[in-house]
Design a protein around this motif. Structure first.
Motif, PDB file in Angstrom:
ATOM      1  N   ALA A   1       0.827  -1.202   0.000  1.00 13.40           N
ATOM      2  CA  ALA A   1       0.000   0.000   0.000  1.00 13.40           C
ATOM      3  C   ALA A   1       0.864   1.256   0.000  1.00 13.40           C
ATOM      4  O   ALA A   1       0.493   2.264  -0.616  1.00 13.40           O
ATOM      5  N   ASP A   2       2.008   1.204   0.658  1.00 11.26           N
ATOM      6  CA  ASP A   2       2.875   2.377   0.686  1.00 11.26           C
ATOM      7  C   ASP A   2       3.446   2.702  -0.682  1.00 11.26           C
ATOM      8  O   ASP A   2       3.574   3.867  -1.054  1.00 11.26           O
ATOM      9  N   ARG A   3       3.736   1.674  -1.455  1.00 13.02           N
ATOM     10  CA  ARG A   3       4.249   1.904  -2.813  1.00 13.02           C
ATOM     11  C   ARG A   3       3.153   2.467  -3.719  1.00 13.02           C
ATOM     12  O   ARG A   3       3.404   3.357  -4.538  1.00 13.02           O
ATOM     13  N   ALA A   4       1.939   1.947  -3.579  1.00 13.21           N
ATOM     14  CA  ALA A   4       0.812   2.454  -4.370  1.00 13.21           C
ATOM     15  C   ALA A   4       0.518   3.907  -4.010  1.00 13.21           C
ATOM     16  O   ALA A   4       0.238   4.731  -4.889  1.00 13.21           O
ATOM     17  N   LEU A   5       0.588   4.237  -2.727  1.00  7.19           N
ATOM     18  CA  LEU A   5       0.379   5.620  -2.320  1.00  7.19           C
ATOM     19  C   LEU A   5       1.497   6.524  -2.830  1.00  7.19           C
ATOM     20  O   LEU A   5       1.260   7.690  -3.150  1.00  7.19           O
ATOM     21  N   GLY A   6       2.702   5.998  -2.920  1.00  5.40           N
ATOM     22  CA  GLY A   6       3.803   6.768  -3.492  1.00  5.40           C
ATOM     23  C   GLY A   6       3.566   7.086  -4.957  1.00  5.40           C
ATOM     24  O   GLY A   6       3.822   8.205  -5.409  1.00  5.40           O
ATOM     25  N   PHE A   7       3.066   6.081  -5.710  1.00  7.22           N
ATOM     26  CA  PHE A   7       2.744   6.311  -7.121  1.00  7.22           C
ATOM     27  C   PHE A   7       1.613   7.333  -7.254  1.00  7.22           C
ATOM     28  O   PHE A   7       1.638   8.196  -8.133  1.00  7.22           O
ATOM     29  N   LEU A   8       0.628   7.232  -6.382  1.00  5.82           N
ATOM     30  CA  LEU A   8      -0.482   8.177  -6.409  1.00  5.82           C
ATOM     31  C   LEU A   8       0.006   9.591  -6.100  1.00  5.82           C
ATOM     32  O   LEU A   8      -0.415  10.558  -6.747  1.00  5.82           O
ATOM     33  N   ASN A   9       0.900   9.706  -5.144  1.00 13.31           N
ATOM     34  CA  ASN A   9       1.472  11.005  -4.801  1.00 13.31           C
ATOM     35  C   ASN A   9       2.243  11.593  -5.982  1.00 13.31           C
ATOM     36  O   ASN A   9       2.094  12.778  -6.308  1.00 13.31           O
ATOM     37  N   GLU A  10       3.054  10.783  -6.640  1.00  8.69           N
ATOM     38  CA  GLU A  10       3.795  11.249  -7.817  1.00  8.69           C
ATOM     39  C   GLU A  10       2.854  11.688  -8.930  1.00  8.69           C
ATOM     40  O   GLU A  10       3.094  12.702  -9.593  1.00  8.69           O
ATOM     41  N   MET A  11       1.771  10.916  -9.124  1.00 10.00           N
ATOM     42  CA  MET A  11       0.816  11.247 -10.173  1.00 10.00           C
ATOM     43  C   MET A  11       0.126  12.580  -9.890  1.00 10.00           C
ATOM     44  O   MET A  11      -0.035  13.417 -10.781  1.00 10.00           O
ATOM     45  N   LEU A  12      -0.255  12.806  -8.646  1.00 12.99           N
ATOM     46  CA  LEU A  12      -0.931  14.054  -8.299  1.00 12.99           C
ATOM     47  C   LEU A  12      -0.008  15.257  -8.457  1.00 12.99           C
ATOM     48  O   LEU A  12      -0.427  16.308  -8.957  1.00 12.99           O
ATOM     49  N   TRP A  13       1.261  15.122  -8.048  1.00 14.55           N
ATOM     50  CA  TRP A  13       2.199  16.232  -8.215  1.00 14.55           C
ATOM     51  C   TRP A  13       2.484  16.501  -9.689  1.00 14.55           C
ATOM     52  O   TRP A  13       2.601  17.652 -10.099  1.00 14.55           O
ATOM     53  N   ALA A  14       2.597  15.437 -10.478  1.00 14.08           N
ATOM     54  CA  ALA A  14       2.840  15.621 -11.911  1.00 14.08           C
ATOM     55  C   ALA A  14       1.653  16.306 -12.581  1.00 14.08           C
ATOM     56  O   ALA A  14       1.831  17.212 -13.407  1.00 14.08           O
ATOM     57  N   SER A  15       0.443  15.903 -12.215  1.00 10.49           N
ATOM     58  CA  SER A  15      -0.734  16.539 -12.817  1.00 10.49           C
ATOM     59  C   SER A  15      -0.870  17.990 -12.376  1.00 10.49           C
ATOM     60  O   SER A  15      -1.264  18.847 -13.159  1.00 10.49           O
ATOM     61  N   LEU A  16      -0.525  18.278 -11.123  1.00 11.75           N
ATOM     62  CA  LEU A  16      -0.561  19.662 -10.652  1.00 11.75           C
ATOM     63  C   LEU A  16       0.473  20.508 -11.374  1.00 11.75           C
ATOM     64  O   LEU A  16       0.194  21.650 -11.772  1.00 11.75           O
ATOM     65  N   LEU A  17       1.640  19.954 -11.591  1.00 17.47           N
ATOM     66  CA  LEU A  17       2.705  20.690 -12.278  1.00 17.47           C
ATOM     67  C   LEU A  17       2.350  20.938 -13.746  1.00 17.47           C
ATOM     68  O   LEU A  17       2.635  22.006 -14.290  1.00 17.47           O
ATOM     69  N   VAL A  18       1.685  19.977 -14.373  1.00 20.63           N
ATOM     70  CA  VAL A  18       1.338  20.118 -15.786  1.00 20.63           C
ATOM     71  C   VAL A  18       0.133  21.041 -15.975  1.00 20.63           C
ATOM     72  O   VAL A  18       0.127  21.901 -16.851  1.00 20.63           O
TER      73      VAL A  18
END
Length: 89
Positions: free
Chosen positions: A3-20
């Protein structure tokens, strides 16, 4: 995959979408506020006066920084695809 790895991927995805998406959203927000202030001060309530400048600013920004945005999304997607073999273990 934990679950921690999945949450890490989700965190990366949210930051990438915010940056874009951030620059286009912030620019249209600022233009909308400026147009609203202009409409309030002049008491001109034309509906197209609100939409047309925001659409033009968004289109200009998408043309100007679109390649950078696509590069960021492509980089994020390719990093996820490269991680697929490590998830099997």
């Amino acid at each position: 995959m934990g679950a921690d790895r999945a949450l890490g991927f989700l965190n990366e995805m949210l930051w990438a979408s915010l940056l874009v998406a951030g620059p286009v959203l912030i620019a249209t927000l600022l233009v909308g506020i400026l147009i609203s202030v202009f409409q309030v001060t002049t008491q001109l309530q034309e509906i197209t006066l609100s939409y047309v400048p925001k659409i033009l600013v968004a289109a200009f920004l998408l043309i100007a920084i679109g390649p950078w945005m696509m590069g960021r999304v492509t980089q994020f997607a390719s990093s996820l695809y490269l991680l697929i073999p490590t998830l099997a273990g």
